[in-house]
Motif scaffolding. Sequence first.
Motif, PDB file in Angstrom:
ATOM      1  N   VAL A 137      43.348  46.690  37.632  1.00  0.00           N
ATOM      2  CA  VAL A 137      43.115  46.928  36.206  1.00  0.00           C
ATOM      3  C   VAL A 137      43.268  48.422  35.973  1.00  0.00           C
ATOM      4  O   VAL A 137      42.663  49.231  36.689  1.00  0.00           O
ATOM      5  N   GLU A 175      52.071  48.377  31.941  1.00  0.00           N
ATOM      6  CA  GLU A 175      51.637  46.990  32.061  1.00  0.00           C
ATOM      7  C   GLU A 175      52.445  46.188  33.086  1.00  0.00           C
ATOM      8  O   GLU A 175      51.992  45.129  33.516  1.00  0.00           O
ATOM      9  N   SER A 179      47.422  44.062  36.137  1.00  0.00           N
ATOM     10  CA  SER A 179      47.182  42.721  35.602  1.00  0.00           C
ATOM     11  C   SER A 179      46.505  42.755  34.239  1.00  0.00           C
ATOM     12  O   SER A 179      46.581  41.782  33.483  1.00  0.00           O
ATOM     13  N   GLU A 180      45.825  43.859  33.929  1.00  0.00           N
ATOM     14  CA  GLU A 180      45.194  44.004  32.618  1.00  0.00           C
ATOM     15  C   GLU A 180      44.763  45.447  32.405  1.00  0.00           C
ATOM     16  O   GLU A 180      44.784  46.265  33.323  1.00  0.00           O
ATOM     17  N   CYS A 207      50.155  45.407  23.451  1.00  0.00           N
ATOM     18  CA  CYS A 207      49.867  44.881  24.794  1.00  0.00           C
ATOM     19  C   CYS A 207      50.343  43.448  24.949  1.00  0.00           C
ATOM     20  O   CYS A 207      50.092  42.600  24.092  1.00  0.00           O
ATOM     21  N   ILE A 209      49.771  42.014  28.140  1.00  0.00           N
ATOM     22  CA  ILE A 209      48.890  41.514  29.198  1.00  0.00           C
ATOM     23  C   ILE A 209      47.457  41.593  28.674  1.00  0.00           C
ATOM     24  O   ILE A 209      47.205  42.234  27.650  1.00  0.00           O
ATOM     25  N   PRO A 210      46.502  40.939  29.346  1.00  0.00           N
ATOM     26  CA  PRO A 210      45.121  40.983  28.857  1.00  0.00           C
ATOM     27  C   PRO A 210      44.601  42.411  28.717  1.00  0.00           C
ATOM     28  O   PRO A 210      44.908  43.282  29.533  1.00  0.00           O
ATOM     29  N   VAL A 211      43.812  42.639  27.675  1.00  0.00           N
ATOM     30  CA  VAL A 211      43.221  43.953  27.437  1.00  0.00           C
ATOM     31  C   VAL A 211      41.811  43.766  26.884  1.00  0.00           C
ATOM     32  O   VAL A 211      41.580  42.912  26.026  1.00  0.00           O
ATOM     33  N   THR A 212      40.884  44.538  27.407  1.00  0.00           N
ATOM     34  CA  THR A 212      39.505  44.512  26.931  1.00  0.00           C
ATOM     35  C   THR A 212      39.175  45.858  26.300  1.00  0.00           C
ATOM     36  O   THR A 212      39.383  46.909  26.911  1.00  0.00           O
TER      37      THR A 212
END
Length: 269
Positions: A137, A175, A179-180, A207, A209-212
């Motif tokens: 990450v 990215e 993976s995120e 984005c 890919i997953p993003v928090t």
Amino acid sequence: MPTLFRPCIDLHAGSVKQIVGGTLSDSTDPAIASTLQTNHTSEHPASYFSLLYKKHNLLGAHVIMLGPGNDAAAYEALAAWPGKLQVGGGITERNAADWIGAGAEKVIITSALFPNASFSMDKLQSILSVVPVSQLVIDLSCRRRPSTDGWVVATNKWQTLTDFEITKENIQLLEQHCSEFLIHAADNEGLQRGIDEELVTRLGEWCSIPVTYAGGGRHVGDLELVQKLSKGRVDLTIGSALDVFGGNGVTLDECVQWNKRQLTERNEI
């Protein structure tokens, strides 16, 4: 995909804490250190929160070590729910594989990628030589650059502004190598004054890919707002406002129920 609540375990001096992000410092000067603003120090160990998240199947939690003296607490958190937590804070190519071996699902890399406040592809490749893309990450936590409308990555407890801007081009560059993303809006972190709506909107646009996103979340309505702004492409971490961290803006149960509704509506549970 829906916007989901993503939990956290922030560690400072060996304890689980919620801190106003912009007040962190590496300085040993007591006058500077005394400016640290702590919203909450938990009476519970890190493992308590791991087990709490495990109970509610809250996946994708990140354990962040804010400075030295946190390794033991982080190991304890990982041991309580092995293979399900991400860990960050002081991760480099020298210790990344060790943290995976200790039970981290993924490692989160920040400062190691930005020596001398500039991005280094060589450093990223060094990390990828010991950890696969699927377990990496990249933390692009950022602050608004003075006198501009944009953001730059901030390292070293969000105190050092790098020359790496949060742009569509830079997101696309990185990215393919992770993976995120995890992105704290450091200017909003711990203040409970609302999220950076423009940043969330841009992340949703840029984005793939997953993003928090973390920073400023106050109540369950912010989950709805992030979902609307990002079209469900960005997840949200809520810290200081959460009841389990001494907050009164939102309960963990509300966040659990939010996730269940989103996943049920999309037949994902």
